[in-house]
Design an enzyme around this catalytic site. Structure first.
Site, short mmCIF file in Angstrom:
data_model
loop_
_atom_site.label_atom_id
_atom_site.label_comp_id
_atom_site.label_asym_id
_atom_site.label_seq_id
_atom_site.Cartn_x
_atom_site.Cartn_y
_atom_site.Cartn_z
N ASP A 108 3.04 2.22 2.86
CA ASP A 108 4.49 2.32 3.00
C ASP A 108 5.06 0.99 3.50
O ASP A 108 4.49 0.35 4.39
CB ASP A 108 4.81 3.44 4.01
CG ASP A 108 6.28 3.75 4.11
OD1 ASP A 108 6.86 4.17 3.09
OD2 ASP A 108 6.85 3.57 5.20
N GLU B 174 3.76 -0.05 -1.71
CA GLU B 174 5.19 0.16 -1.88
C GLU B 174 5.85 -1.14 -1.41
O GLU B 174 6.04 -1.35 -0.22
CB GLU B 174 5.72 1.33 -1.06
CG GLU B 174 7.21 1.56 -1.30
CD GLU B 174 7.98 2.12 -0.11
OE1 GLU B 174 9.05 2.70 -0.33
OE2 GLU B 174 7.52 1.95 1.04
#
Length: 553
Positions: free
Chosen positions: A213, A276
């Site tokens: 993330d 990401e």
């Protein structure tokens, strides 16, 4: 071939299915999906024809940001189950020939994490505070934030600690997201050591990789210099690149991922990392997947593309070239838990635009047109070489909940912007498994953490399962053909460009996507699959796509 029946370096052509646990299946009736619910539906996932599951965060969390605020990285939140349930999920997935990718959140912790509690109880300059980004304030009494950075979720990116009982000066801490998500200080060796330990904890339990993330946000510019723009993750209309922003895409992040690459390589079974990283231009994004760093990085330029054949051709070409330069594959994606579902975005007047959520006050997508285009675009996506990530429910053609009342909203972006940003709740609605029942099969008692829209009945698995023309049947057909033809490991060759048409050959499959509103001619060959019924030989209707077997017919 490996024990799961796939080729070495399985991630090079894997179709990965994102499971958003709280919205997939609820086994205990509390209204929130859980790990046993995922296990129960493993046969469905295997039948779909995917290769791996990406499980969004289910670690211990106060759920201030739907689990992306983690208070203990080695525990499973009781909402979802236990560590033993996670281990059982991994085993069940492996037994069904599927791999499991865990979602790791290293940019920030929860403010309920033991480290942050210790920091708040410690004095400025303490070792505990050095794990985070605490700074003295500016102005009289330190009453102003240390700099002008703004949060991705709206508002300033700093929060001042409460009044101290000892009367000592109060500091501010940085949070690029919600105030319950304090950013870690990745220049601190203790932080790096801790996360390598966390990765080992889950690797030892059998996970096959990690989705990272905010992978581009771990390192901040020295001195935290001012930045006047909002610290958004790069969007379609943002001409700034992360290189311009002192909180994004600093060169130092790559040392972290080289270290993690070595760690994963010490384990058997081709473990992988996927980033990401909202990074522009593509040449900088490619840096995350150099041979000694990550294996994949999501292609958000592709997700952000409008419904435009020329733009698709440009983005596909540029993406393949950029990744080829570093010997990497491209990881295509159309929807996820942070974006309005593409079945809805493609039904907007500005087809493919990415609004920050949709509610009843906004333009309502043309649902039928959006579904028609969504069924067509998957032909292009699954026809491309590389890896593909699907978002749960897209195989049913699910639209967003675009009329969700504000009383149900839970996304912190909605509250931090005072409703100016609608937020991401609409794409996170619980899955419809059956066409009847109080929660459409999500559980047995009708409890739901977010309500389902009425039309979800039409998209239920039980309905589509028995319809040979359903979107679910289409996905199963294409995924099977993609695997049999090894399209993910193929090579793209463009056909002569035509207005409103994306056309290329990959191996022995020709992909033709008509983005226009008028029919176009088809090349000769046997039609392997079509997004809708072809009523006239040699003619592809508007907003439709086919796969054709080259050299047959």
């Amino acid at each position: 071939m490996t024990q799961n029946g796939s080729y070495p370096l399985w991630w090079k052509d894997a179709v990965i299915y994102q499971v958003y646990p709280r919205s997939f299946a609820d086994s205990d009736g509390d209204g929130i999906g859980d790990l046993p619910g995922i296990i129960e539906h493993m046969p469905y996932l295997e039948k779909l024809g995917i290769d791996a599951l990406w499980i969004s965060p289910c670690f211990q969390s106060p759920q201030g940001d739907a689990g992306y605020d983690i208070s203990d990285y080695r525990k499973i939140d009781p909402l979802f189950g236990t560590v033993e349930d996670y281990e059982a999920l991994i085993k069940e997935a492996h037994d069904h020939g599927l791999r499991v990718i865990a979602d790791m959140v290293p940019n920030h912790t929860s403010d309920q994490h033991a480290w942050f509690k210790e920091a708040m109880a410690s004095d400025p300059g303490s070792a505990a505070r050095e794990r985070y980004l605490f700074r003295d304030g500016k102005g009289k009494g330190g009453n102003e934030p240390p700099n002008n950075w703004q949060s991705v979720f709206g508002g300033i990116a700093w929060t001042r600690e409460p009044e101290r009982k000892d009367g000592k000066p109060r500091q501010w801490y940085l949070h690029l997201f919600d105030s319950c998500q304090p950013d870690l200080n990745w220049d601190n060796p203790e932080v790096r050591t801790e996360f390598e330990s966390v990765l080992r904890f889950w690797l030892d339990r059998g996970v096959d990789g990690f989705r990272i993330d905010v992978a581009h946000g771990l390192i901040k510019e020295k001195g935290l210099p001012p930045y006047t723009e909002r610290a958004t993750m790069v969007g379609e209309d943002d001409d700034k690149t992360p290189s311009d922003a002192p909180m994004w895409d600093r060169d130092g992040v790559h040392d972290i991922y080289r270290s993690w690459h070595k760690l994963l390589a010490s384990y058997p079974g081709d473990r992988m990392l996927v980033a990401e990283a909202w990074v522009k231009p593509l040449s900088r994004l490619a840096r995350y997947v150099r041979p000694d760093e990550m294996q994949q990085t999501f292609n958000f330029d592709y997700l952000l593309c409008r419904w435009n054949a020329a733009k698709y051709r440009e983005i596909i070409t540029d993406s393949l070239e950029a990744m080829h330069e570093v010997g990497a594959i491209t990881a295509w994606v159309m929807s996820n838990h942070d974006s309005v579902r593409h079945a809805s975005r493609l039904g907007l007047k500005d087809a493919g635009a990415r609004p920050q959520g949709i509610d009843a006050a906004h333009e309502q997508p043309n649902e039928a047109l959006g579904l028609r285009r969504a069924r067509a675009v998957i032909f292009m996506t699954l026809g491309l070489p590389g890896s593909v990530t699907l978002y749960q429910g897209e195989e049913l053609g699910l639209p967003d909940h675009t009329t969700l009342d504000k009383k149900y909203r839970q996304d912190p972006a909605f509250f931090r912007t005072n409703g100016e940003e609608i937020g991401r709740d609409g794409c996170r609605i619980p899955m419809p498994w059956t066409a009847d029942g109080p929660s459409l099969g999500f559980n047995e008692n009708g409890e739901l953490w977010l309500p389902q829209p009425q039309q979800y009945k039409e998209y239920a698995v039980s309905t589509e399962e028995n319809d040979p023309h359903s979107t679910l049947a289409l996905y199963r057909t294409l995924l099977n053909q993609r695997k049999n033809s090894r399209l993910g490991r193929g090579t793209l060759e463009w056909a002569e460009p035509r207005d409103n048409v994306v056309e290329f050959t990959n191996g022995d499959v020709r992909v033709v996507l008509n983005c226009g509103d008028e029919p176009v001619s088809l090349p000769p060959g046997e039609i392997l699959a079509a997004s809708l019924e072809i009523e006239q030989d040699g003619v592809l209707p508007a907003n439709a796509a086919v796969w054709i077997s080259e050299g047959k017919g």
